[in-house]
Design a protein around this motif. Sequence first.
Motif, PDB file in Angstrom:
ATOM      1  N   ALA A  76     -21.752  32.715  72.425  1.00 14.07           N
ATOM      2  CA  ALA A  76     -20.422  32.644  73.035  1.00 14.07           C
ATOM      3  C   ALA A  76     -20.451  33.499  74.293  1.00 14.07           C
ATOM      4  O   ALA A  76     -20.695  34.708  74.220  1.00 14.07           O
ATOM      5  CB  ALA A  76     -19.354  33.135  72.078  1.00 14.07           C
ATOM      6  N   ARG A  77     -20.251  32.869  75.440  1.00 13.14           N
ATOM      7  CA  ARG A  77     -20.271  33.568  76.723  1.00 13.14           C
ATOM      8  C   ARG A  77     -18.857  33.585  77.292  1.00 13.14           C
ATOM      9  O   ARG A  77     -18.223  32.539  77.438  1.00 13.14           O
ATOM     10  CB  ARG A  77     -21.195  32.866  77.711  1.00 13.14           C
ATOM     11  CG  ARG A  77     -21.180  33.517  79.105  1.00 13.14           C
ATOM     12  CD  ARG A  77     -22.052  32.763  80.096  1.00 13.14           C
ATOM     13  NE  ARG A  77     -23.415  32.769  79.633  1.00 13.14           N
ATOM     14  CZ  ARG A  77     -24.258  31.733  79.778  1.00 13.14           C
ATOM     15  NH1 ARG A  77     -23.868  30.616  80.354  1.00 13.14           N
ATOM     16  NH2 ARG A  77     -25.491  31.830  79.332  1.00 13.14           N
ATOM     17  N   THR A  78     -18.371  34.773  77.620  1.00 16.17           N
ATOM     18  CA  THR A  78     -17.071  34.915  78.266  1.00 16.17           C
ATOM     19  C   THR A  78     -17.303  35.319  79.707  1.00 16.17           C
ATOM     20  O   THR A  78     -18.048  36.275  79.976  1.00 16.17           O
ATOM     21  CB  THR A  78     -16.206  35.977  77.562  1.00 16.17           C
ATOM     22  OG1 THR A  78     -16.090  35.636  76.177  1.00 16.17           O
ATOM     23  CG2 THR A  78     -14.812  36.044  78.176  1.00 16.17           C
ATOM     24  N   ALA A  79     -16.700  34.567  80.634  1.00 21.12           N
ATOM     25  CA  ALA A  79     -16.780  34.875  82.061  1.00 21.12           C
ATOM     26  C   ALA A  79     -15.484  35.562  82.478  1.00 21.12           C
ATOM     27  O   ALA A  79     -14.396  35.089  82.136  1.00 21.12           O
ATOM     28  CB  ALA A  79     -16.972  33.595  82.869  1.00 21.12           C
ATOM     29  N   ILE A  89     -14.486  30.646  78.417  1.00 19.63           N
ATOM     30  CA  ILE A  89     -15.290  30.931  77.235  1.00 19.63           C
ATOM     31  C   ILE A  89     -16.138  29.693  77.001  1.00 19.63           C
ATOM     32  O   ILE A  89     -15.610  28.583  76.916  1.00 19.63           O
ATOM     33  CB  ILE A  89     -14.429  31.244  75.994  1.00 19.63           C
ATOM     34  CG1 ILE A  89     -13.613  32.513  76.229  1.00 19.63           C
ATOM     35  CG2 ILE A  89     -15.310  31.368  74.754  1.00 19.63           C
ATOM     36  CD1 ILE A  89     -12.627  32.827  75.134  1.00 19.63           C
ATOM     37  N   ASN A  90     -17.436  29.878  76.969  1.00 15.35           N
ATOM     38  CA  ASN A  90     -18.356  28.780  76.730  1.00 15.35           C
ATOM     39  C   ASN A  90     -19.037  29.035  75.401  1.00 15.35           C
ATOM     40  O   ASN A  90     -19.674  30.073  75.228  1.00 15.35           O
ATOM     41  CB  ASN A  90     -19.388  28.674  77.865  1.00 15.35           C
ATOM     42  CG  ASN A  90     -20.304  27.490  77.673  1.00 15.35           C
ATOM     43  OD1 ASN A  90     -21.362  27.616  77.084  1.00 15.35           O
ATOM     44  ND2 ASN A  90     -19.897  26.350  78.167  1.00 15.35           N
ATOM     45  N   GLU A  91     -18.864  28.109  74.463  1.00 19.36           N
ATOM     46  CA  GLU A  91     -19.504  28.216  73.153  1.00 19.36           C
ATOM     47  C   GLU A  91     -20.660  27.232  73.098  1.00 19.36           C
ATOM     48  O   GLU A  91     -20.462  26.022  73.270  1.00 19.36           O
ATOM     49  CB  GLU A  91     -18.504  27.937  72.038  1.00 19.36           C
ATOM     50  CG  GLU A  91     -17.448  29.000  71.915  1.00 19.36           C
ATOM     51  CD  GLU A  91     -16.535  28.793  70.718  1.00 19.36           C
ATOM     52  OE1 GLU A  91     -16.596  27.735  70.069  1.00 19.36           O
ATOM     53  OE2 GLU A  91     -15.745  29.707  70.445  1.00 19.36           O
ATOM     54  N   MET A  92     -21.854  27.761  72.878  1.00 19.73           N
ATOM     55  CA  MET A  92     -23.059  26.942  72.835  1.00 19.73           C
ATOM     56  C   MET A  92     -23.682  27.016  71.446  1.00 19.73           C
ATOM     57  O   MET A  92     -23.804  28.103  70.889  1.00 19.73           O
ATOM     58  CB  MET A  92     -24.063  27.430  73.875  1.00 19.73           C
ATOM     59  CG  MET A  92     -23.568  27.273  75.305  1.00 19.73           C
ATOM     60  SD  MET A  92     -24.506  28.283  76.473  1.00 19.73           S
ATOM     61  CE  MET A  92     -23.432  29.730  76.537  1.00 19.73           C
ATOM     62  N   THR A  93     -24.057  25.884  70.921  1.00 21.38           N
ATOM     63  CA  THR A  93     -24.793  25.803  69.672  1.00 21.38           C
ATOM     64  C   THR A  93     -26.138  25.205  70.029  1.00 21.38           C
ATOM     65  O   THR A  93     -26.215  24.075  70.521  1.00 21.38           O
ATOM     66  CB  THR A  93     -24.059  24.921  68.639  1.00 21.38           C
ATOM     67  OG1 THR A  93     -22.737  25.430  68.462  1.00 21.38           O
ATOM     68  CG2 THR A  93     -24.792  24.902  67.315  1.00 21.38           C
ATOM     69  N   MET A  94     -27.210  25.983  69.806  1.00 19.65           N
ATOM     70  CA  MET A  94     -28.534  25.598  70.291  1.00 19.65           C
ATOM     71  C   MET A  94     -29.529  25.456  69.151  1.00 19.65           C
ATOM     72  O   MET A  94     -29.515  26.263  68.201  1.00 19.65           O
ATOM     73  CB  MET A  94     -29.040  26.647  71.278  1.00 19.65           C
ATOM     74  CG  MET A  94     -28.109  26.851  72.461  1.00 19.65           C
ATOM     75  SD  MET A  94     -28.667  28.129  73.598  1.00 19.65           S
ATOM     76  CE  MET A  94     -28.133  29.600  72.737  1.00 19.65           C
TER      77      MET A  94
END
Length: 107
Positions: A76-79, A89-94
């Motif tokens: 979870a990246r918050t800019a 907020i970018n939520e990435m599932t990798m």
Amino acid sequence: MAGRPVMIAESYLPQSLVTGSPITQADTGPGGIYARLRDLGHAPARFREEVRVRMPTAEEATRLAIPTERSVIKLARTAFDSKGRAVEINEMTMDSAAYVLDYEFDA
């Protein structure tokens, strides 16, 4: 397996900030979301990331074409803009087998 997805990503932005702007279009244009935030006067100035590792949900495993026994990385990246406002907020599932997260920072 070439051509399979390795990440599911979803971005969340403040509606009051982006309503009526090109950022709400499927194709945000050159430079993507961060360029459009800059156009709006809210360019990201810093980021915070939270990283977790967990087992995938059935839906995530299906979408990533991975076995349910393979872990995923949830990032979870918050800019934040220069005034400290969270602008994305970018939520990435990798797929954990497709990524190496490599960080460097001063002590």
